[in-house]
Design a protein around this motif. Structure first.
Motif, PDB file in Angstrom:
ATOM      1  N   ASN A  92       0.853  -1.183   0.000  1.00 31.08           N
ATOM      2  CA  ASN A  92       0.000   0.000   0.000  1.00 31.08           C
ATOM      3  C   ASN A  92       0.891   1.236   0.000  1.00 31.08           C
ATOM      4  O   ASN A  92       1.798   1.362   0.840  1.00 31.08           O
ATOM      5  CB  ASN A  92      -0.904  -0.020   1.233  1.00 31.08           C
ATOM      6  CG  ASN A  92      -1.805   1.194   1.300  1.00 31.08           C
ATOM      7  OD1 ASN A  92      -1.380   2.292   1.655  1.00 31.08           O
ATOM      8  ND2 ASN A  92      -3.072   0.994   0.959  1.00 31.08           N
ATOM      9  N   GLN A  93       0.660   2.140  -0.924  1.00 27.51           N
ATOM     10  CA  GLN A  93       1.549   3.281  -1.102  1.00 27.51           C
ATOM     11  C   GLN A  93       1.492   4.248   0.090  1.00 27.51           C
ATOM     12  O   GLN A  93       2.515   4.783   0.510  1.00 27.51           O
ATOM     13  CB  GLN A  93       1.205   4.004  -2.404  1.00 27.51           C
ATOM     14  CG  GLN A  93       1.308   3.106  -3.647  1.00 27.51           C
ATOM     15  CD  GLN A  93       2.731   2.733  -4.005  1.00 27.51           C
ATOM     16  OE1 GLN A  93       3.429   3.464  -4.690  1.00 27.51           O
ATOM     17  NE2 GLN A  93       3.188   1.577  -3.515  1.00 27.51           N
ATOM     18  N   TRP A  94       0.310   4.453   0.654  1.00 24.43           N
ATOM     19  CA  TRP A  94       0.217   5.318   1.835  1.00 24.43           C
ATOM     20  C   TRP A  94       0.965   4.710   3.013  1.00 24.43           C
ATOM     21  O   TRP A  94       1.684   5.411   3.743  1.00 24.43           O
ATOM     22  CB  TRP A  94      -1.245   5.558   2.210  1.00 24.43           C
ATOM     23  CG  TRP A  94      -1.394   6.226   3.546  1.00 24.43           C
ATOM     24  CD1 TRP A  94      -1.729   5.628   4.726  1.00 24.43           C
ATOM     25  CD2 TRP A  94      -1.179   7.608   3.851  1.00 24.43           C
ATOM     26  NE1 TRP A  94      -1.751   6.559   5.749  1.00 24.43           N
ATOM     27  CE2 TRP A  94      -1.412   7.780   5.234  1.00 24.43           C
ATOM     28  CE3 TRP A  94      -0.818   8.720   3.088  1.00 24.43           C
ATOM     29  CZ2 TRP A  94      -1.298   9.019   5.871  1.00 24.43           C
ATOM     30  CZ3 TRP A  94      -0.706   9.959   3.723  1.00 24.43           C
ATOM     31  CH2 TRP A  94      -0.940  10.091   5.091  1.00 24.43           C
TER      32      TRP A  94
ATOM     33  N   GLU B  32      -5.962   9.061   2.905  1.00 22.19           N
ATOM     34  CA  GLU B  32      -5.046   7.923   2.802  1.00 22.19           C
ATOM     35  C   GLU B  32      -5.411   7.023   1.627  1.00 22.19           C
ATOM     36  O   GLU B  32      -4.531   6.547   0.900  1.00 22.19           O
ATOM     37  CB  GLU B  32      -5.061   7.113   4.097  1.00 22.19           C
ATOM     38  CG  GLU B  32      -4.548   7.867   5.307  1.00 22.19           C
ATOM     39  CD  GLU B  32      -5.651   8.616   6.049  1.00 22.19           C
ATOM     40  OE1 GLU B  32      -6.756   8.780   5.478  1.00 22.19           O
ATOM     41  OE2 GLU B  32      -5.405   9.027   7.199  1.00 22.19           O
ATOM     42  N   HIS B  33      -6.682   6.791   1.444  1.00 22.17           N
ATOM     43  CA  HIS B  33      -7.178   5.977   0.327  1.00 22.17           C
ATOM     44  C   HIS B  33      -6.853   6.650  -1.006  1.00 22.17           C
ATOM     45  O   HIS B  33      -6.346   6.020  -1.938  1.00 22.17           O
ATOM     46  CB  HIS B  33      -8.685   5.787   0.489  1.00 22.17           C
ATOM     47  CG  HIS B  33      -9.376   5.190  -0.695  1.00 22.17           C
ATOM     48  ND1 HIS B  33      -9.928   5.969  -1.706  1.00 22.17           N
ATOM     49  CD2 HIS B  33      -9.619   3.895  -1.050  1.00 22.17           C
ATOM     50  CE1 HIS B  33     -10.474   5.174  -2.610  1.00 22.17           C
ATOM     51  NE2 HIS B  33     -10.297   3.920  -2.236  1.00 22.17           N
TER      52      HIS B  33
ATOM     53  N   HIS C 240      -3.080   6.787  -1.985  1.00 19.49           N
ATOM     54  CA  HIS C 240      -2.644   5.456  -2.429  1.00 19.49           C
ATOM     55  C   HIS C 240      -3.002   5.252  -3.899  1.00 19.49           C
ATOM     56  O   HIS C 240      -2.160   4.819  -4.705  1.00 19.49           O
ATOM     57  CB  HIS C 240      -3.283   4.370  -1.571  1.00 19.49           C
ATOM     58  CG  HIS C 240      -3.165   2.997  -2.146  1.00 19.49           C
ATOM     59  ND1 HIS C 240      -1.964   2.325  -2.252  1.00 19.49           N
ATOM     60  CD2 HIS C 240      -4.113   2.163  -2.686  1.00 19.49           C
ATOM     61  CE1 HIS C 240      -2.164   1.138  -2.824  1.00 19.49           C
ATOM     62  NE2 HIS C 240      -3.457   1.021  -3.089  1.00 19.49           N
TER      63      HIS C 240
ATOM     64  N   CYS D  79      -0.616   4.934  -7.162  1.00 18.36           N
ATOM     65  CA  CYS D  79      -0.741   3.813  -8.096  1.00 18.36           C
ATOM     66  C   CYS D  79      -0.812   4.329  -9.536  1.00 18.36           C
ATOM     67  O   CYS D  79      -0.177   3.775 -10.446  1.00 18.36           O
ATOM     68  CB  CYS D  79      -1.987   2.995  -7.788  1.00 18.36           C
ATOM     69  SG  CYS D  79      -1.901   1.991  -6.287  1.00 18.36           S
TER      70      CYS D  79
END
Length: 201
Positions: free
Chosen positions: A12-14, A160-161, A164, A168
């Protein structure tokens, strides 16, 4: 490294931003260029301040406003990444990077602020390529829609979502997602002295 246009990252990027403590204010530039030294010059960073270091070292060189620090290094074939500290989004430094694509993500968690995924070229902010709110929804640049598959933001999902999914998106475009190896790499930090961008060249 090339990744498919519809791929997803391993991490997950966050969560990676949090793990490496750059989530409080993350300001990243993905520049279609393989010459970090040229970018240093265009950003007017002080060549004498050069420090080859990891991310922790780069953070340690940042004295706080009004100075700026950039950590510059390879991202993927054809792309260089600039992690900026203290540089306002849409500063002259961002739009001075020439006739090449530049993608910018700026997030300030404390203020709850997440700017769109902006696209620049030749001194202009052309618009943004943020994923749509619904699958197949409106995008300013339809050519980028294939990269947005499965990345619909939805309504009210939270910062946060959204960051991310935006990370992406830019990872698909540039050919590399953020990963632990990316954060652990040695790159070059430079200071941009106070007042550097007060006046245009």
């Amino acid at each position: 490294m090339n990744i498919p246009a519809q791929a997803f990252p391993a991490q997950n990027q966050w969560d990676l931003l949090v793990e490496h403590r750059v989530h409080y204010e993350f300001h990243g530039l993905w520049v279609e260029c393989e010459d970090p030294e040229e970018l240093r010059r265009l950003l007017r960073a002080d060549a004498g301040s050069r420090l080859d270091c990891d991310l922790e070292g780069a953070v340690g060189t940042y004295p706080g406003p009004p100075e700026m620090v950039v950590w510059i290094g390879p991202h993927a074939p054809g792309w260089t990444h600039v992690l900026a500290f203290g540089m306002d989004p849409y500063r002259l430094g961002v739009i001075n990077l020439g006739k090449r694509r530049v993608f910018e993500i700026h997030c300030d968690e404390e203020l709850g602020r997440l700017d769109p995924l902006y696209l620049y070229y030749d001194g202009e902010q052309l618009g943004h390529v943020t994923p749509p709110y619904e699958e197949g929804g409106y995008m300013e640049f339809p050519d980028y829609r294939p990269y947005a598959s499965g990345l619909a933001l939805g309504e009210g999902a939270g910062l946060e979502h959204d960051i991310h999914l935006m990370l992406c998106m830019v990872g698909r475009i540039t050919g590399r997602f953020l990963d632990r190896e990316w954060f652990a790499s040695t790159r070059t930090a430079y200071r941009i002295p106070e007042g550097t961008w007060d006046e245009p060249w």
